[in-house]
Design a protein around this motif. Structure first.
Motif, PDB file in Angstrom:
ATOM      1  N   LEU A 176       0.833  -1.209   0.000  1.00 10.46           N
ATOM      2  CA  LEU A 176       0.000   0.000   0.000  1.00 10.46           C
ATOM      3  C   LEU A 176       0.866   1.255   0.000  1.00 10.46           C
ATOM      4  O   LEU A 176       0.604   2.209  -0.748  1.00 10.46           O
ATOM      5  CB  LEU A 176      -0.923   0.001   1.225  1.00 10.46           C
ATOM      6  N   LEU A 177       1.897   1.260   0.851  1.00  5.36           N
ATOM      7  CA  LEU A 177       2.799   2.407   0.896  1.00  5.36           C
ATOM      8  C   LEU A 177       3.522   2.588  -0.443  1.00  5.36           C
ATOM      9  O   LEU A 177       3.648   3.704  -0.956  1.00  5.36           O
ATOM     10  CB  LEU A 177       3.836   2.215   2.013  1.00  5.36           C
ATOM     11  N   TYR A 178       4.008   1.470  -0.995  1.00  7.54           N
ATOM     12  CA  TYR A 178       4.748   1.518  -2.257  1.00  7.54           C
ATOM     13  C   TYR A 178       3.854   2.093  -3.359  1.00  7.54           C
ATOM     14  O   TYR A 178       4.260   2.998  -4.107  1.00  7.54           O
ATOM     15  CB  TYR A 178       5.211   0.113  -2.626  1.00  7.54           C
ATOM     16  N   GLY A 179       2.623   1.580  -3.457  1.00 12.03           N
ATOM     17  CA  GLY A 179       1.707   2.065  -4.487  1.00 12.03           C
ATOM     18  C   GLY A 179       1.320   3.517  -4.282  1.00 12.03           C
ATOM     19  O   GLY A 179       1.181   4.281  -5.246  1.00 12.03           O
ATOM     20  N   PHE A 180       1.149   3.916  -3.010  1.00 13.95           N
ATOM     21  CA  PHE A 180       0.773   5.296  -2.692  1.00 13.95           C
ATOM     22  C   PHE A 180       1.850   6.270  -3.167  1.00 13.95           C
ATOM     23  O   PHE A 180       1.552   7.274  -3.822  1.00 13.95           O
ATOM     24  CB  PHE A 180       0.568   5.419  -1.176  1.00 13.95           C
ATOM     25  N   PHE A 181       3.112   5.956  -2.864  1.00  7.43           N
ATOM     26  CA  PHE A 181       4.188   6.866  -3.254  1.00  7.43           C
ATOM     27  C   PHE A 181       4.531   6.756  -4.737  1.00  7.43           C
ATOM     28  O   PHE A 181       5.026   7.714  -5.332  1.00  7.43           O
ATOM     29  CB  PHE A 181       5.418   6.625  -2.377  1.00  7.43           C
ATOM     30  N   LEU A 182       4.247   5.595  -5.333  1.00  2.00           N
ATOM     31  CA  LEU A 182       4.420   5.475  -6.784  1.00  2.00           C
ATOM     32  C   LEU A 182       3.444   6.391  -7.501  1.00  2.00           C
ATOM     33  O   LEU A 182       3.794   7.050  -8.487  1.00  2.00           O
ATOM     34  CB  LEU A 182       4.208   4.016  -7.216  1.00  2.00           C
ATOM     35  N   ALA A 183       2.207   6.451  -6.991  1.00  3.58           N
ATOM     36  CA  ALA A 183       1.191   7.312  -7.604  1.00  3.58           C
ATOM     37  C   ALA A 183       1.572   8.790  -7.494  1.00  3.58           C
ATOM     38  O   ALA A 183       1.218   9.597  -8.356  1.00  3.58           O
ATOM     39  CB  ALA A 183      -0.167   7.081  -6.945  1.00  3.58           C
ATOM     40  N   ARG A 184       2.307   9.166  -6.455  1.00  6.32           N
ATOM     41  CA  ARG A 184       2.668  10.568  -6.234  1.00  6.32           C
ATOM     42  C   ARG A 184       4.060  10.920  -6.764  1.00  6.32           C
ATOM     43  O   ARG A 184       4.478  12.072  -6.677  1.00  6.32           O
ATOM     44  CB  ARG A 184       2.615  10.881  -4.736  1.00  6.32           C
ATOM     45  N   SER A 185       4.757   9.931  -7.294  1.00  7.03           N
ATOM     46  CA  SER A 185       6.138  10.165  -7.728  1.00  7.03           C
ATOM     47  C   SER A 185       6.195  10.972  -9.019  1.00  7.03           C
ATOM     48  O   SER A 185       5.436  10.741  -9.962  1.00  7.03           O
ATOM     49  CB  SER A 185       6.853   8.825  -7.928  1.00  7.03           C
ATOM     50  N   ASP A 186       7.155  11.917  -9.062  1.00  6.41           N
ATOM     51  CA  ASP A 186       7.399  12.705 -10.274  1.00  6.41           C
ATOM     52  C   ASP A 186       8.638  12.202 -11.011  1.00  6.41           C
ATOM     53  O   ASP A 186       9.085  12.814 -11.988  1.00  6.41           O
ATOM     54  CB  ASP A 186       7.602  14.183  -9.913  1.00  6.41           C
ATOM     55  N   SER A 187       9.187  11.094 -10.548  1.00  6.54           N
ATOM     56  CA  SER A 187      10.392  10.552 -11.156  1.00  6.54           C
ATOM     57  C   SER A 187      10.128  10.108 -12.594  1.00  6.54           C
ATOM     58  O   SER A 187       9.040   9.636 -12.928  1.00  6.54           O
ATOM     59  CB  SER A 187      10.902   9.356 -10.330  1.00  6.54           C
ATOM     60  N   GLU A 188      11.158  10.264 -13.428  1.00  2.00           N
ATOM     61  CA  GLU A 188      11.027   9.832 -14.828  1.00  2.00           C
ATOM     62  C   GLU A 188      10.899   8.316 -14.935  1.00  2.00           C
ATOM     63  O   GLU A 188      10.481   7.788 -15.970  1.00  2.00           O
ATOM     64  CB  GLU A 188      12.251  10.307 -15.624  1.00  2.00           C
TER      65      GLU A 188
END
Length: 439
Positions: A176-188
């Motif tokens: 859940l944490l991984y997916g949450f921060f993946l959704a908010r990531s601006d990384s290329e």
């Protein structure tokens, strides 16, 4: 000269294949005994080998499937919608478990399975029985404080170790944490990550479909082993309790949950049963919500039409914390033992049973012999001896299979209802006139 029409190839639906396998397993298992042999091989060992292979194949899929589904689902939900979806999921699980417990409490008070000749039932408890001794070793020292451990298990020190040990809650929290921060990531590289997890989800789904081709054979082995080992003769003293618990489970699965589907989810209960039949039959034979999870997700997505976004969040969480059947059984079993010992529980004590059953159905789900541990906590709360658990050992395996099917069906109902409240059409929805959508 006209060409003849090609012959249509008949293919029996998977749920019918599994149902036939279960029926054959019951017949053959009842006809043989644990010492029966064929060509020098014990049939019980053969059944165990077949069933274990199938069960291991399902368990092999759990970790990558759960991680891929939750991470890709979370990334699709986005951080802004997580609170709403999570709130709906937890509310549904709490309410459905409470309804299940109240059904169990009502049935056990009406039927009084522990009433009548209580001395004869109590005499069946043999303190020196190895099975009882082994069970008591697992449950002694447990208390309501163990529910707090659910929060400790939620945050593992090593997510790889947690996954290897089957601690689903820690793995789900990490995902859940991984997916949450993946959704908010601006990384290329975020899109590459998302494509990876979505691709893994598709591959795991294909692997699940391949494993399920062997489901009838695996289910046959699991059920035949259970019937051969337990038999039916030992059920007679416990028949009234068995039927009371079974009736309560069936009322929840075929009355309460369909009403929720129809009037809250606005979906067709009949078509949802048809969609979930393979998963429910597999849950019955494996007695494991987690092992059935890959097939549950396939049925909910492909046959009920729930999106991967919703099912990928709701179902893995449900397989870990939503235990309607288990909570109901805990309540019925604790009340039954109280009746056998001649204890007339007051309203306050019965309310204690309800609340402890609700908490322990979530909190101890990750502990071996989870339902028996939870029942021991309830017995301690109302002042009954742990040896009363010995009464349950004869029927526990069969009822475990039934309550696991109820757990799985409740998870699927949650996914469908929540999907509908999120505006998804699904394949089993009802329009304003109550007519089912065309497939």
């Amino acid at each position: 000269m006209t060409a003849s029409a090609p012959a249509t190839k008949f293919k029996l639906a998977l749920h019918w294949q599994i149902a036939i396998a279960i029926a054959l397993a019951i017949i053959i298992g009842a006809a043989v005994n644990p010492d029966s042999q064929l060509l020098g091989v014990k049939l019980l060992d053969a059944f165990s080998f077949i069933g274990t292979l199938f069960l291991n194949a399902l368990k092999m899929l759990i970790v990558p499937l759960v991680m891929a589904s939750i991470i890709s689902g979370m990334a699709g939900i986005g951080g802004d919608n997580l609170e709403r979806l999570g709130g709906k999921t937890l509310l549904f699980y709490a309410c459905s478990s409470l309804v299940a417990i109240l059904i169990g409490l009502t049935v056990v008070n009406i039927v009084q399975p522990g009433g009548g000749d209580t001395q004869a039932l109590a005499a069946t408890i043999t303190p020196d029985d190895p099975a009882l001794s082994s069970t008591l070793e697992k449950v002694e020292g447990r208390s309501a404080a163990d529910v707090v451990d659910v929060f400790i298990r939620m945050i593992p020190t090593n997510v790889v170790a947690a996954a290897a040990e089957g601690q689903m809650l820690g793995m789900i929290f990490f995902s859940l944490l991984y997916g949450f921060f993946l959704a908010r990531s601006d990384s290329e590289h975020a899109e590459v990550q998302l494509n990876f997890w979505q691709g893994l989800m598709d591959i795991m789904t294909s692997m699940t479909m391949w494993v399920m081709k062997f489901a009838p054979i695996g289910v046959f082995g699991l059920v035949a082993k259970t019937v051969t080992s337990t038999g039916f003769a030992a059920f007679e003293p416990m028949l009234k309790f068995f039927l009371a618990a079974l009736a309560a489970l069936l009322i929840h699965a075929f009355v309460a949950l369909p009403l929720i589907l129809r009037f809250i989810g606005r979906v067709s209960p009949k078509r949802h049963y048809q969609a979930m039949a393979p998963a429910m039959l597999t849950a019955f034979s494996t007695a494991s919500s987690s092992a059935t999870l890959p097939l549950t997700m396939e049925c909910v997505q492909d046959k009920s039409g729930v999106s991967k976004r919703t099912s990928g969040f709701v179902l893995p969480l449900g397989a870990t914390v939503n235990m309607d059947g288990t909570a109901l059984y805990e309540c019925v079993a604790a009340m039954f033992i109280a009746q056998v010992y001649g204890l007339d529980l007051s309203f306050g004590q019965q309310f204690t049973v309800v609340m402890v059953a609700l908490l322990t159905s979530i909190g101890v789900a990750g502990i071996p012999a989870a339902s028996l541990v939870a029942i021991s906590v309830i017995l301690g709360a109302i002042g009954l001896p742990l040896e009363g658990i010995g009464l349950l050992l004869v029927t526990d395996r069969i009822l475990d299979m039934v309550r696991t099917s109820v757990n799985v069906f409740s998870d699927s109902c949650a996914a469908v209802v929540i999907a509908r409240t999120e505006g998804e059409e699904t394949l089993i929805g009802l329009d304003k006139t109550g007519k089912a959508n065309a497939v």
